[in-house]
Design a protein around this motif. Structure first.
Motif, PDB file in Angstrom:
ATOM      1  N   GLU A  45      -5.584  18.584  18.950  1.00  0.00           N
ATOM      2  CA  GLU A  45      -5.815  19.278  20.388  1.00  0.00           C
ATOM      3  C   GLU A  45      -4.675  18.865  21.277  1.00  0.00           C
ATOM      4  O   GLU A  45      -4.497  19.919  22.286  1.00  0.00           O
ATOM      5  N   SER A  46      -3.483  18.494  20.802  1.00  0.00           N
ATOM      6  CA  SER A  46      -2.233  18.497  21.385  1.00  0.00           C
ATOM      7  C   SER A  46      -1.396  19.533  20.994  1.00  0.00           C
ATOM      8  O   SER A  46      -0.074  19.223  21.236  1.00  0.00           O
ATOM      9  N   THR A 168       5.402  12.426  23.316  1.00  0.00           N
ATOM     10  CA  THR A 168       4.352  13.395  24.173  1.00  0.00           C
ATOM     11  C   THR A 168       5.189  14.012  25.047  1.00  0.00           C
ATOM     12  O   THR A 168       6.110  13.536  25.797  1.00  0.00           O
ATOM     13  N   PHE A 169       5.141  15.306  25.329  1.00  0.00           N
ATOM     14  CA  PHE A 169       5.765  16.426  26.250  1.00  0.00           C
ATOM     15  C   PHE A 169       4.983  16.731  27.484  1.00  0.00           C
ATOM     16  O   PHE A 169       3.631  17.121  27.251  1.00  0.00           O
ATOM     17  N   GLY A 170       5.343  16.683  28.559  1.00  0.00           N
ATOM     18  CA  GLY A 170       4.370  16.811  29.767  1.00  0.00           C
ATOM     19  C   GLY A 170       5.153  18.057  30.698  1.00  0.00           C
ATOM     20  O   GLY A 170       6.234  18.426  30.041  1.00  0.00           O
ATOM     21  N   ARG A 171       4.676  18.230  31.812  1.00  0.00           N
ATOM     22  CA  ARG A 171       5.315  19.331  32.535  1.00  0.00           C
ATOM     23  C   ARG A 171       6.719  19.380  32.634  1.00  0.00           C
ATOM     24  O   ARG A 171       7.466  20.413  32.568  1.00  0.00           O
ATOM     25  N   LEU A 200       5.419  26.753  13.002  1.00  0.00           N
ATOM     26  CA  LEU A 200       4.532  27.762  13.830  1.00  0.00           C
ATOM     27  C   LEU A 200       3.817  27.306  14.992  1.00  0.00           C
ATOM     28  O   LEU A 200       3.377  27.770  15.559  1.00  0.00           O
ATOM     29  N   PHE A 201       3.796  25.745  14.894  1.00  0.00           N
ATOM     30  CA  PHE A 201       3.195  24.968  16.046  1.00  0.00           C
ATOM     31  C   PHE A 201       3.733  23.634  16.274  1.00  0.00           C
ATOM     32  O   PHE A 201       4.822  23.333  15.669  1.00  0.00           O
ATOM     33  N   ALA A 202       3.661  23.161  17.301  1.00  0.00           N
ATOM     34  CA  ALA A 202       4.045  22.078  18.000  1.00  0.00           C
ATOM     35  C   ALA A 202       3.251  20.857  18.627  1.00  0.00           C
ATOM     36  O   ALA A 202       2.285  21.453  19.273  1.00  0.00           O
ATOM     37  N   ARG A 203       3.641  19.734  18.577  1.00  0.00           N
ATOM     38  CA  ARG A 203       2.991  18.738  19.092  1.00  0.00           C
ATOM     39  C   ARG A 203       3.904  17.715  19.487  1.00  0.00           C
ATOM     40  O   ARG A 203       4.859  17.347  19.102  1.00  0.00           O
ATOM     41  N   SER A 208      -0.651  17.940  31.505  1.00  0.00           N
ATOM     42  CA  SER A 208       0.097  18.578  32.447  1.00  0.00           C
ATOM     43  C   SER A 208       1.279  19.680  32.080  1.00  0.00           C
ATOM     44  O   SER A 208       1.863  20.152  32.818  1.00  0.00           O
ATOM     45  N   ALA A 209       1.330  19.806  30.811  1.00  0.00           N
ATOM     46  CA  ALA A 209       2.382  20.919  29.993  1.00  0.00           C
ATOM     47  C   ALA A 209       1.853  22.236  30.394  1.00  0.00           C
ATOM     48  O   ALA A 209       2.239  23.259  30.058  1.00  0.00           O
ATOM     49  N   LEU A 210       0.464  22.259  30.710  1.00  0.00           N
ATOM     50  CA  LEU A 210      -0.289  23.523  30.189  1.00  0.00           C
ATOM     51  C   LEU A 210       0.226  24.713  31.478  1.00  0.00           C
ATOM     52  O   LEU A 210       0.320  25.734  30.758  1.00  0.00           O
ATOM     53  N   GLN A 211       0.350  24.523  32.590  1.00  0.00           N
ATOM     54  CA  GLN A 211       0.840  25.360  33.432  1.00  0.00           C
ATOM     55  C   GLN A 211       2.105  25.730  33.358  1.00  0.00           C
ATOM     56  O   GLN A 211       2.391  27.162  33.153  1.00  0.00           O
TER      57      GLN A 211
END
Length: 224
Positions: A45-46, A168-171, A200-203, A208-211
């Motif tokens: 999910e991340s 973990t990466f945030g905004r 092809l994917f990253a985590r 908070s990174a969504l926007q």
């Protein structure tokens, strides 16, 4: 401390336990029921896709191998976790480690869910602090189908910050420069040719990174 998540109302998977592999096998088994499914990708999910759908689809379609991270770690967190009770099914020199985030084709998916030779050994003798989800599939597939493996994952992670889990990466981390580096910052082999498209994917990405990801996705990631 374990981090359980529910696959159904009645089955719980726990980090580092065989129940994690059980959950992955159930997911594969259900996906294989649809005969139109040709490739199977396990993400969390991340995770985020870092290319558009067509690029991702063609990457899998044109690849001669599946993407399962496999490597031989001679240290305490690799071969040091081996239990000699695994013989004769798994010898020490066959013991492998890898990431649980994989992509497999139908043949390897079937290989994973039909295994009854290695599963009992891993369930009994790869217990904490062995972390069976890091060893079962990489070891079993290396023994049974080594020619089918690219020996790398297509999911990018950053272990440079140290610790038991990747960064973990945030905004504040989400910039065009950062995303471009994730997309093309490494070189790998793709169909025995050098390529800068390795992931092809990253985590792992925090909510908070969504926007900022939504803002950059159309111009940098090619979707949205």
């Amino acid at each position: 401390m374990t981090s359980p998540f529910r696959i159904s109302a009645y089955q719980v998977a726990e980090w580092g336990q065989m129940t994690m592999c059980d959950a992955e096998r159930r997911l594969l088994a259900n996906a294989l029921l649809d005969i139109s499914n040709e490739w199977f990708v396990l993400v969390s999910e991340s995770c985020i896709p870092i290319f558009d759908f067509n690029t991702t689809y063609e990457y899998f379609q044109n690849s001669s191998q599946s993407f399962v991270m496999v490597f031989d770690d001679p240290g305490p967190y690799g071969r040091g976790r081996y239990n000699y009770n695994m013989t004769p099914e798994v010898e020490l020199e066959q013991w492998r480690k890898g990431s649980q985030w994989f992509e497999v084709d139908r043949d390897l998916g079937i290989e994973i869910i039909r295994d009854t030779r290695y599963y009992p050994k891993f369930k009994e003798f790869c217990r904490p602090h062995c972390y069976v989800d890091e060893h079962y599939f990489p070891t079993m597939l290396t023994i049974e189908a080594p020619q089918s493996l690219a020996n790398r994952s297509v999911t990018w992670v950053d272990w440079s910050r140290g610790g038991a889990h990747p960064a973990t990466f945030g905004r504040g981390d989400i910039t065009e420069e950062f995303l471009r580096r994730v997309q093309t910052g490494r070189t790998c082999l793709y169909n025995n040719q050098n390529s800068t498209t390795c992931f092809l994917f990253a985590r792992k990405f925090a909510p908070s990174a969504l926007q900022p990801l939504l803002v950059l996705a159309p111009t940098v990631l090619g979707y949205g």
